[in-house]
Each structure stands twice: as structure tokens, then as C-alpha cells.
Design a protein around this motif. Structure first.
Motif, PDB file in Angstrom:
ATOM      1  N   SER A 175      28.031  32.347  50.969  1.00  0.00           N
ATOM      2  CA  SER A 175      28.840  33.500  50.571  1.00  0.00           C
ATOM      3  C   SER A 175      27.929  34.669  50.252  1.00  0.00           C
ATOM      4  O   SER A 175      26.738  34.493  49.988  1.00  0.00           O
ATOM      5  CB  SER A 175      29.683  33.137  49.333  1.00  0.00           C
ATOM      6  OG  SER A 175      30.512  34.218  48.962  1.00  0.00           O
TER       7      SER A 175
ATOM      8  N   THR B 281      33.263  41.009  50.094  1.00  0.00           N
ATOM      9  CA  THR B 281      32.785  39.634  49.986  1.00  0.00           C
ATOM     10  C   THR B 281      32.917  38.923  51.329  1.00  0.00           C
ATOM     11  O   THR B 281      33.786  39.249  52.133  1.00  0.00           O
ATOM     12  CB  THR B 281      33.568  38.865  48.911  1.00  0.00           C
ATOM     13  OG1 THR B 281      34.970  38.901  49.239  1.00  0.00           O
ATOM     14  CG2 THR B 281      33.359  39.461  47.538  1.00  0.00           C
TER      15      THR B 281
ATOM     16  N   TYR C 272      32.505  34.878  53.260  1.00  0.00           N
ATOM     17  CA  TYR C 272      32.446  33.440  53.030  1.00  0.00           C
ATOM     18  C   TYR C 272      32.265  32.708  54.355  1.00  0.00           C
ATOM     19  O   TYR C 272      32.790  33.133  55.391  1.00  0.00           O
ATOM     20  CB  TYR C 272      33.738  32.941  52.377  1.00  0.00           C
ATOM     21  CG  TYR C 272      34.010  33.552  51.017  1.00  0.00           C
ATOM     22  CD1 TYR C 272      34.829  34.667  50.890  1.00  0.00           C
ATOM     23  CD2 TYR C 272      33.432  33.007  49.869  1.00  0.00           C
ATOM     24  CE1 TYR C 272      35.068  35.232  49.654  1.00  0.00           C
ATOM     25  CE2 TYR C 272      33.667  33.576  48.627  1.00  0.00           C
ATOM     26  CZ  TYR C 272      34.477  34.683  48.530  1.00  0.00           C
ATOM     27  OH  TYR C 272      34.710  35.243  47.285  1.00  0.00           O
TER      28      TYR C 272
ATOM     29  N   THR D 269      35.620  28.659  52.675  1.00  0.00           N
ATOM     30  CA  THR D 269      36.721  29.615  52.493  1.00  0.00           C
ATOM     31  C   THR D 269      37.914  28.935  51.834  1.00  0.00           C
ATOM     32  O   THR D 269      38.350  27.862  52.255  1.00  0.00           O
ATOM     33  CB  THR D 269      37.134  30.204  53.842  1.00  0.00           C
ATOM     34  OG1 THR D 269      36.032  30.974  54.356  1.00  0.00           O
ATOM     35  CG2 THR D 269      38.330  31.144  53.692  1.00  0.00           C
TER      36      THR D 269
ATOM     37  N   THR E 138      34.604  31.301  45.297  1.00  0.00           N
ATOM     38  CA  THR E 138      34.773  32.726  44.991  1.00  0.00           C
ATOM     39  C   THR E 138      33.452  33.285  44.480  1.00  0.00           C
ATOM     40  O   THR E 138      32.851  32.729  43.556  1.00  0.00           O
ATOM     41  CB  THR E 138      35.844  32.941  43.921  1.00  0.00           C
ATOM     42  OG1 THR E 138      37.082  32.368  44.356  1.00  0.00           O
ATOM     43  CG2 THR E 138      36.059  34.432  43.678  1.00  0.00           C
TER      44      THR E 138
ATOM     45  N   SER F  33      31.584  36.576  42.742  1.00  0.00           N
ATOM     46  CA  SER F  33      31.955  37.715  41.902  1.00  0.00           C
ATOM     47  C   SER F  33      30.713  38.276  41.224  1.00  0.00           C
ATOM     48  O   SER F  33      29.635  37.693  41.297  1.00  0.00           O
ATOM     49  CB  SER F  33      32.989  37.294  40.853  1.00  0.00           C
ATOM     50  OG  SER F  33      32.445  36.305  39.991  1.00  0.00           O
TER      51      SER F  33
ATOM     52  N   GLN G 160      31.754  30.629  42.039  1.00  0.00           N
ATOM     53  CA  GLN G 160      32.686  29.627  41.517  1.00  0.00           C
ATOM     54  C   GLN G 160      33.081  28.710  42.660  1.00  0.00           C
ATOM     55  O   GLN G 160      33.623  29.165  43.667  1.00  0.00           O
ATOM     56  CB  GLN G 160      33.931  30.304  40.931  1.00  0.00           C
ATOM     57  CG  GLN G 160      34.993  29.331  40.443  1.00  0.00           C
ATOM     58  CD  GLN G 160      34.556  28.529  39.229  1.00  0.00           C
ATOM     59  OE1 GLN G 160      33.967  29.071  38.304  1.00  0.00           O
ATOM     60  NE2 GLN G 160      34.845  27.227  39.233  1.00  0.00           N
TER      61      GLN G 160
END
Length: 130
Positions: free
Chosen positions: A49, A58, A60, A65, A69, A71, A82
Motif C-alpha cells: 500500500s 491511497t 493498495y 484490497t 487501510t 492512513s 491497519q
């Protein structure tokens, strides 16, 4: 001195969750992209990612996917990964990386491709096993 320091790795059971952190020092994340790659013995480093901190975009890989996540926390100068619903095939050493030129950023972030110009952290292991 540009430095990335990952944390948060460790053994997790299949189906479990984990959050990795990538703290930057020596530069401000705001103007760069940060990518997460992983590697297992005998295999090439694989892009997972990326976040472009210039615009918040962003990216992935297909394999993560919907389960992962990425961030950022500007105040902490840190990027997070995450990971949920972890599978044994997610096992690997996870590295965060940064590049400092636009051309390399395109390859690393949009393409999730490894490259010689990427500056890496040390990489925490994430074994996914019961």
C-alpha cells in the motif's frame, strides 16, 4: 538525517488484526509518499500500500484490497497500516519506504514497485499463524 522507524509488528492469528506504524524523522511527511512493502525469505519485496501525502491519494495491492487501510497523522509525522482479516499468506517482514523525487514516487506509490532509490525502515516481522 532521514529516518523511518516502523513499530507494531508481532505474531497474529489468522483472522486477526494488526496496526503498523511508520514514524518519520529528519523530514516532514506532508510532501512525500510513504509506501508499505513486505518480504518473505526467497521472494522479492512486494508492494502492499502507499499514501501520497501531497494529496491524500491511497493505493493498495489486489491481495490486500478491502482488508487493509493506510492512513496518516500529520501531527505525529506518522503513517499507519491497519490490517484486518489477516491470512497466513500475509506473513512477512513489513517495511515502510520513502522516495524524494517525483519519478520514483510514481513507480513506488502508483505502481507499488520496488526501486533502488527507496529509503527503507528496518522492518518489523509479522507472522500470521495459529
Amino acid at each position: 538525517q532521514v529516518q523511518l522507524m516502523e513499530s507494531g509488528g508481532g505474531l497474529v492469528q489468522p483472522g486477526g488484526s494488526l496496526r503498523l506504524s511508520c514514524a518519520a524523522s529528519g523530514f516532514t511527511l506532508d510532501y512525500y509518499a510513504i509506501a508499505w512493502f513486505r518480504q518473505t525469505p526467497g521472494k522479492e519485496r512486494e508492494g502492499v500500500s502507499c499514501i501520497n501525502n501531497n494529496n491524500g491519494q491511497t493505493f493498495y495491492s489486489e491481495s490486500v484490497t478491502g482488508r487493509v487501510t493506510i492512513s496518516r497523522d500529520k501531527a505525529k509525522n506518522t503513517v499507519y497500516l491497519q490490517m484486518n482479516s489477516l491470512k497466513p499468506k500475509d506473513t512477512g517482514v513489513y517495511y515502510c519506504g520513502v522516495v524524494h523525487d517525483a519519478k520514483s514516487m510514481q513507480a513506488m506509490c502508483v505502481g507499488l514497485r520496488n526501486g533502488d532509490t527507496i529509503n527503507w525502515g528496518k522492518g518489523p516481522p509479522v507472522p500470521v499463524s495459529s
